[in-house]
Design an enzyme around this catalytic site. Structure first.
Site, mmCIF file in Angstrom:
data_model
loop_
_atom_site.group_PDB
_atom_site.id
_atom_site.type_symbol
_atom_site.label_atom_id
_atom_site.label_comp_id
_atom_site.label_asym_id
_atom_site.label_seq_id
_atom_site.Cartn_x
_atom_site.Cartn_y
_atom_site.Cartn_z
ATOM 1 N N GLY A 46 0.773 -1.239 0.000
ATOM 2 C CA GLY A 46 0.000 0.000 0.000
ATOM 3 C C GLY A 46 0.805 1.291 0.000
ATOM 4 O O GLY A 46 0.343 2.319 -0.480
ATOM 5 N N GLU A 101 3.888 4.172 5.882
ATOM 6 C CA GLU A 101 2.634 3.418 5.719
ATOM 7 C C GLU A 101 1.616 4.259 4.971
ATOM 8 O O GLU A 101 1.553 5.481 5.151
ATOM 9 C CB GLU A 101 2.041 3.086 7.099
ATOM 10 C CG GLU A 101 2.426 1.735 7.648
ATOM 11 C CD GLU A 101 1.741 0.568 6.952
ATOM 12 O OE1 GLU A 101 1.358 0.695 5.776
ATOM 13 O OE2 GLU A 101 1.607 -0.482 7.578
ATOM 14 N N ASP A 102 0.784 3.621 4.170
ATOM 15 C CA ASP A 102 -0.327 4.348 3.551
ATOM 16 C C ASP A 102 -1.411 4.643 4.589
ATOM 17 O O ASP A 102 -1.975 5.729 4.614
ATOM 18 C CB ASP A 102 -0.901 3.566 2.360
ATOM 19 C CG ASP A 102 -1.267 2.135 2.703
ATOM 20 O OD1 ASP A 102 -0.709 1.576 3.665
ATOM 21 O OD2 ASP A 102 -2.130 1.555 2.023
ATOM 22 N N ASP A 105 -4.742 1.613 10.339
ATOM 23 C CA ASP A 105 -6.171 1.301 10.397
ATOM 24 C C ASP A 105 -6.513 0.805 11.810
ATOM 25 O O ASP A 105 -6.873 1.592 12.679
ATOM 26 C CB ASP A 105 -6.448 0.260 9.306
ATOM 27 C CG ASP A 105 -7.913 -0.004 9.072
ATOM 28 O OD1 ASP A 105 -8.718 0.379 9.928
ATOM 29 O OD2 ASP A 105 -8.265 -0.605 8.047
ATOM 30 N N THR A 106 -6.355 -0.492 12.064
ATOM 31 C CA THR A 106 -6.565 -0.981 13.436
ATOM 32 C C THR A 106 -5.331 -0.725 14.305
ATOM 33 O O THR A 106 -5.427 -0.713 15.535
ATOM 34 C CB THR A 106 -6.835 -2.493 13.454
ATOM 35 O OG1 THR A 106 -5.671 -3.155 12.938
ATOM 36 C CG2 THR A 106 -8.043 -2.856 12.609
ATOM 37 N N GLY A 107 -4.169 -0.586 13.667
ATOM 38 C CA GLY A 107 -2.916 -0.411 14.413
ATOM 39 C C GLY A 107 -2.150 -1.715 14.592
ATOM 40 O O GLY A 107 -1.039 -1.726 15.109
ATOM 41 N N THR A 109 -0.727 -3.678 12.301
ATOM 42 C CA THR A 109 0.508 -3.694 11.512
ATOM 43 C C THR A 109 1.538 -2.755 12.138
ATOM 44 O O THR A 109 2.725 -3.069 12.215
ATOM 45 C CB THR A 109 0.222 -3.283 10.052
ATOM 46 O OG1 THR A 109 -0.836 -4.111 9.561
ATOM 47 C CG2 THR A 109 1.443 -3.444 9.175
ATOM 48 N N ARG A 167 -5.212 0.804 -6.857
ATOM 49 C CA ARG A 167 -4.046 1.420 -6.207
ATOM 50 C C ARG A 167 -3.508 2.567 -7.064
ATOM 51 O O ARG A 167 -2.857 3.473 -6.565
ATOM 52 C CB ARG A 167 -2.917 0.398 -6.033
ATOM 53 C CG ARG A 167 -3.233 -0.743 -5.069
ATOM 54 C CD ARG A 167 -1.950 -1.529 -4.815
ATOM 55 N NE ARG A 167 -2.188 -2.849 -4.247
ATOM 56 C CZ ARG A 167 -2.297 -3.114 -2.944
ATOM 57 N NH1 ARG A 167 -2.236 -2.135 -2.065
ATOM 58 N NH2 ARG A 167 -2.486 -4.350 -2.523
HETATM 59 C C1 PRP Z 1 -2.902 -2.174 4.804
HETATM 60 C C2 PRP Z 1 -1.968 -0.994 4.954
HETATM 61 C C3 PRP Z 1 -1.296 -1.245 6.256
HETATM 62 C C4 PRP Z 1 -2.301 -2.071 7.040
HETATM 63 C C5 PRP Z 1 -2.923 -1.240 8.090
HETATM 64 O O1 PRP Z 1 -2.197 -3.222 4.234
HETATM 65 O O2 PRP Z 1 -1.064 -0.911 3.894
HETATM 66 O O3 PRP Z 1 -0.086 -1.956 6.099
HETATM 67 O O4 PRP Z 1 -3.315 -2.504 6.125
HETATM 68 O O5 PRP Z 1 -3.929 -1.947 8.736
HETATM 69 P P1 PRP Z 1 -3.923 -2.212 10.308
HETATM 70 O O6 PRP Z 1 -3.612 -0.909 10.971
HETATM 71 O O7 PRP Z 1 -5.334 -2.667 10.564
HETATM 72 O O8 PRP Z 1 -2.928 -3.266 10.598
HETATM 73 P P2 PRP Z 1 -2.926 -4.496 3.617
HETATM 74 O O9 PRP Z 1 -2.922 -5.612 4.610
HETATM 75 O O10 PRP Z 1 -4.273 -4.084 3.076
HETATM 76 O O11 PRP Z 1 -1.961 -4.904 2.458
HETATM 77 P P3 PRP Z 1 -1.435 -4.004 1.251
HETATM 78 O O12 PRP Z 1 -0.511 -2.960 1.841
HETATM 79 O O13 PRP Z 1 -0.704 -4.969 0.397
HETATM 80 O O14 PRP Z 1 -2.626 -3.364 0.589
#
Ligand code: PRP
Length: 177
Positions: A46, A101-102, A105-107, A109, A167
């Site tokens: 992302g 990071e793009d 979201d939940t945190g 990752t 994307r």
């Molecule tokens: C997305 C984004 C972050 C992650 C954030 O990746 O790029 O790495 O989700 O989400 P979180 O805060 O809930 O962990 P995704 O798993 O969609 O893969 P991608 O980057 O290949 O699109």
């Protein structure tokens, strides 16, 4: 495959707003790290467009690397597992590290990347995210640089996907099937 304009889409962030935020973030990073060694690690997939623009907005030498992770959450909670698909290679012991990071979201990752990269003993470790959900507790998860705070919309474009697609949009749009 339908073009995006056949879905009900609403542009959330125009390309020029994104560009301005990235330029300003790049300037802050330039000032904050002065001439200390700096490595940016983009989280694939992302972050690839944001990373490409951000590094060109930081007008100084720096190292660039990537990590690819995959998360396996379940539908009922944000507690899932994150695993490394492709690890970064650059030695970071003598360098400050900025994760790119793009979206936070939940945190989940975010937590994983901090733990994983911290084990390699960088001088410091921070994160630059284009988007942060407003549900993220910034006291608990400190995002040093972020472009925009968003709600719970499903967003695509500028690196973010829906089932692997969209994307390559220049803007960020809310995606509704
Ligand atoms: C997305 C984004 C972050 C992650 C954030 O990746 O790029 O790495 O989700 O989400 P979180 O805060 O809930 O962990 P995704 O798993 O969609 O893969 P991608 O980057 O290949 O699109």
């Amino acid at each position: 495959m339908k073009p995006l304009n056949e879905y009900n889409q609403r542009i959330l962030l125009q390309k020029d707003e994104i560009d301005a935020a990235v330029r300003s973030m790049g300037q802050r990073i330039l000032e904050d790290y002065a001439d200390e060694p700096l490595t940016l690690i983009g989280c694939l997939k992302g972050s690839f467009i944001f990373m490409a623009d951000l590094v060109r907005a930081i007008h100084r030498p720096l190292h660039i690397d990537f990590i690819e992770v995959s998360s396996y959450g379940n539908d009922l909670s944000s507690s899932g597992n994150v695993r490394v698909i492709k690890d970064f290679k650059h030695p970071v012991q003598d360098s400050h590290v900025l994760i790119v990071e793009d979206i936070v979201d939940t945190g989940l990752t975010f937590d994983f990347l901090f733990e994983h990269i911290w084990l390699k003993k960088p001088r410091s470790l921070e994160i630059a995210a284009l988007l942060v959900r407003n549900s993220v507790d910034l006291e608990e998860r400190s995002v040093k640089y972020h472009g925009f705070t968003i709600g719970d919309e499903y967003v695509v474009g500028y690196g973010l996907d829906a089932a692997g697609l969209y994307r390559n949009l220049n803007h960020v749009a809310v995606f509704e099937k």
